[in-house]
Design a protein around this motif. Structure first.
Motif, short mmCIF file in Angstrom:
data_model
loop_
_atom_site.label_atom_id
_atom_site.label_comp_id
_atom_site.label_asym_id
_atom_site.label_seq_id
_atom_site.Cartn_x
_atom_site.Cartn_y
_atom_site.Cartn_z
N GLN A 32 0.85 -1.19 0.00
CA GLN A 32 0.00 0.00 0.00
C GLN A 32 0.89 1.24 0.00
N ALA A 33 0.28 2.39 -0.19
CA ALA A 33 1.05 3.63 -0.38
C ALA A 33 2.04 3.92 0.76
N GLU A 34 1.67 3.57 1.99
CA GLU A 34 2.53 3.89 3.14
C GLU A 34 3.91 3.23 3.02
N TYR A 36 6.01 3.13 0.67
CA TYR A 36 7.01 4.02 0.08
C TYR A 36 7.58 4.95 1.16
N GLU A 37 6.66 5.51 1.97
CA GLU A 37 7.10 6.44 3.02
C GLU A 37 7.95 5.74 4.06
N VAL A 435 -0.87 0.53 -6.08
CA VAL A 435 -0.75 1.92 -5.64
C VAL A 435 -0.67 2.89 -6.82
N VAL A 436 0.16 2.54 -7.79
CA VAL A 436 0.51 3.48 -8.85
C VAL A 436 -0.41 3.30 -10.06
#
Ligand code: WT7
Length: 653
Positions: A32-34, A36-37, A435-436
């Motif tokens: 999920q997007a998190e 990457y962070e 995500v992308v």
């Protein structure tokens, strides 16, 4: 980068169209997007956590990365593990022994299925077999096999013993095999009588016989798998049957744990000089990233997915995404021996229908070939099991991307365009599919935990969308640990252009959204059907022929193979430009290096374009080969040379 100029114009048109992941796919996605962070905030912590959660360590590591002696990285160095245990035994121990590891489909239609329990048993026996031939930790074993289960079994048996394998693609010649055996100092070769290709048995054993015939190699044993039943020559004492050794081998084998930096394999790849480089990969970091990318890029769900990577084990894609990645991740996968058009052009799609393949990973050249054959062929098969499509090996042109998406993926499957290299070991740049929003033709952004940039010639950040060079700014777990036996070449090739930064050799640019587009190689490396070939290697093969005085090779844009090898040769004084000479030279390169290196055309010319310092200007030859107006020739020692060459090429093609 001229070869991609035409494609870029098309890419711009498509840049606006993006394909967001389907909602249900996104909701259930592994990444999920998190993520990457999380990886950006603490990259080393992120990889340490992946290594701990994705792999089974016999001795846990305490240090994640040792980068005190760049460019020589050590990852998880005080940890110990066994790679084969991670690919096999641990799945059995976890209660998944009955899960299918491998559906093998031979080209003639024969099939074999291995559960994780069965594959573990085979690898244990094969490890005992190799041990009985004296193979120990630290040794090297050459593997020269077709795409049959024994290829994976041999690789894993080496890993189990802590010995490094060097797989040599079955399409390479005996000379290429010999130079790799010599460089890696392999004591054992595992081969087969042959494999099936285009409906016929194609032999392998004779090439091994030729490679080791002189008695000047370190090879003591040649183990022969019987695949085709072809007649083979037999050298008593040296040659041994796989089937007999395996039958005699004990069934039990305890996997010993080795240090994380123990060499796992050497794989030779073409560089800018004539001599291929032995790319060295080690265990813990490599397996961590190969395994992670299975879950991340391919969103693998081991219980339900059926994964199929069409690459041959002779290339890095086959190492990371037929053997180590899928098996470490506990996937069920398909392995297919032959070509996509045998017995007919529907073979791939019939394999997908038959096994319910959910995830297909192949190269743009294959997609373009299928496009040419027409969409009515895949339309005859049920491809509804597919849920994700991967691409690898070269930039995928938007037309092929869109066709792959619509015709093969039924418009519902995210396409993951994965950029990486033999040297990087595993995926580096690829859109996380949940995500992308994907973009036809772009690999988009680095996977979590990987840091890349596009820079100019001086290494400065590129602002805007100008073309530049792709670099990797931080070490990554699956990075090559060196060029086997040649630390200086390792430094010179990858780490000398920019300080403490890995130079990949690829041109790239950002688009307005900051997504990365690849523009092809910036060095003298060609990419033919997703395979790397060096201009220098083919040139030295050509000049080794009696008739040739000088040679220059370029990769010219080709509709199907991406690039095609085009050679220009000057014949020796006294040698007539006899009929059939071009064909003879093509065949010579094919025999010398392997059929994939065979030039598509060989042009006999009187002169080659050279600068005053004697450097051949391949850029100008490429213009000729691609049928373009020849570019700026002002730095040539003799600027009229290009006119003569163009005329000679025209009159002979
Ligand atoms: C070179 C590496 C990675 C396994 C197969 C080839 C090109 C690879 C892509 C892609 C654009 C790509 C690059 C790279 N390449 N994948 N998705 N988009 N270019 O491995 O033989 O080591 O070749 O292949 O030029 O440097 P390899």
């Amino acid at each position: 980068m001229t070869d991609t100029a035409g494609r870029n114009a098309v890419e711009h048109d498509h840049e606006q169209s993006t394909f967001p992941p389907p909602a249900d796919f996104a909701a259930a996605a592994n990444v999920q997007a998190e993520e990457y962070e999380r990886a950006r905030e603490d990259r080393l912590g992120f990889w340490a956590e992946k290594a701990r959660t994705l792999l089974d360590w016999d001795t846990p590591f305490t240090q994640t990365l040792d980068w005190t002696n760049p460019p020589f990285a050590r990852w998880f160095a005080d940890g110990r593990l066994n790679v084969a245990h991670n690919c096999l035994d641990r799945h059995v121990a976890a209660g998944n022994g009955e899960r299918v590891a491998l559906h093998f489909e031979g080209e003639p239609g024969d099939t074999r299925t291995f559960t994780y329990a069965q594959l573990t048993d085979e690898v244990k026996k094969a490890a005992n077999m190799l041990a009985s031939l004296g193979v120990r930790k630290g040794d090297r074993v050459a593997i020269y096999l077709p795409m049959i289960p024994e290829a994976a079994i041999s690789m894993l048996a080496c890993a189990r013993l802590g010995a490094a394998h060097s797989v040599v693609f079955g399409g390479f010649s005996s000379d290429a095999l010999k130079s790799r055996i010599m460089d890696a100092e392999a004591r054992v070769v595992i081969t087969a009588d042959g494999g099936f290709r285009r409906g016929k048995p194609s032999s392998l054993k004779p090439a091994v016989d030729e490679a080791v015939a002189g008695g000047d190699t370190p090879v003591e044993h040649v183990v022969v798998v019987e695949r085709t039943g072809q007649e083979v020559d037999w050298t008593e004492g040296r040659d041994k049957k796989w089937s007999e050794l395996l039958a005699a081998a004990p069934a039990e084998h305890e996997a010993e744990a080795f240090e994380a930096e123990n060499p796992l394999f050497i794989l030779y790849t073409s560089g800018t000089t004539g001599k291929p480089k032995g790319i060295l990969h080690t265990s813990g970091g490599y397996l961590t990233q190969a395994t992670y990318s299975m879950f991340a890029s391919f969103d693998l769900k081991p219980e339900t997915d059926v994964f199929w990577c069409t690459a041959d084990v002779g290339w890095v894609t086959g190492h990371s995404y037929v053997v180590y990645g899928p098996l470490s991740a506990g996937a069920t996968q398909v392995m297919y021996e032959g070509t996509p058009d045998t017995p007919d052009k529907g073979r791939w799609w019939s394999v997908i229908e038959k096994y319910g393949v959910t995830t297909l990973y192949c190269a743009p050249t294959a997609i373009r070939t299928c496009m040419k054959w027409g969409e009515d062929i895949p339309a005859q098969y049920d491809l509804s099991s597919l849920r994700l499509l991967g691409s690898v090996g070269e930039p995928i042109n938007p037309e092929a991307w869109l066709w792959y998406h619509r015709v093969i993926g039924g418009g519902r499957c995210p396409i993951v365009d994965t950029w990486w290299q033999t040297e990087t070991g595993a995926h580096m740049i690829a859109p996380m599919p949940g995500v992308v929003a994907t973009k036809p033709g772009s690999s988009q952004r680095a996977i979590p935990g990987v840091e890349v940039k596009v820079v100019d010639d001086e290494g400065a950040d590129i602002a805007g969308t100008d073309p530049g060079l792709l670099v990797i700014t931080e070490p990554w777990p699956a990075m090559l640990r060196g060029v086997y036996g040649d630390p200086q070449r390792f430094k010179d090739t990858y780490w000398s252009r920019f300080e403490n930064t890995y130079f990949a050799g690829d041109g790239a640019r950002y688009d307005e959204d900051g997504d990365i587009w690849f523009l092809g190689r910036v060095d003298d490396v060609m990419n033919v059907s997703g395979h790397r070939l060096s201009t220098a290697e083919i040139e030295s093969s050509l000049v080794a022929h009696d008739a040739v005085a000088e040679a220059a090779v370029v990769g010219a844009a080709d509709e199907t193979s991406g690039q095609a090898v085009i050679a220009f040769v000057i014949l020796r004084q006294g040698v007539e430009a006899r009929e059939g000479i071009s064909e003879e030279l093509r065949a010579h390169v094919g025999a010398d290096i392997g059929p994939i290196a065979k030039p598509k055309r060989v042009h006999v010319v009187d002169e080659l374009p050279k600068t005053r310092s004697g450097k051949i200007m391949r850029r100008l030859l490429k213009d000729v080969a691609e049928n373009r107006t020849v570019g700026d020739a002002s730095t040539l020692a003799d600027s009229s040379v290009m006119d003569v060459i163009s005329q000679q090429v025209e009159s002979t093609s």
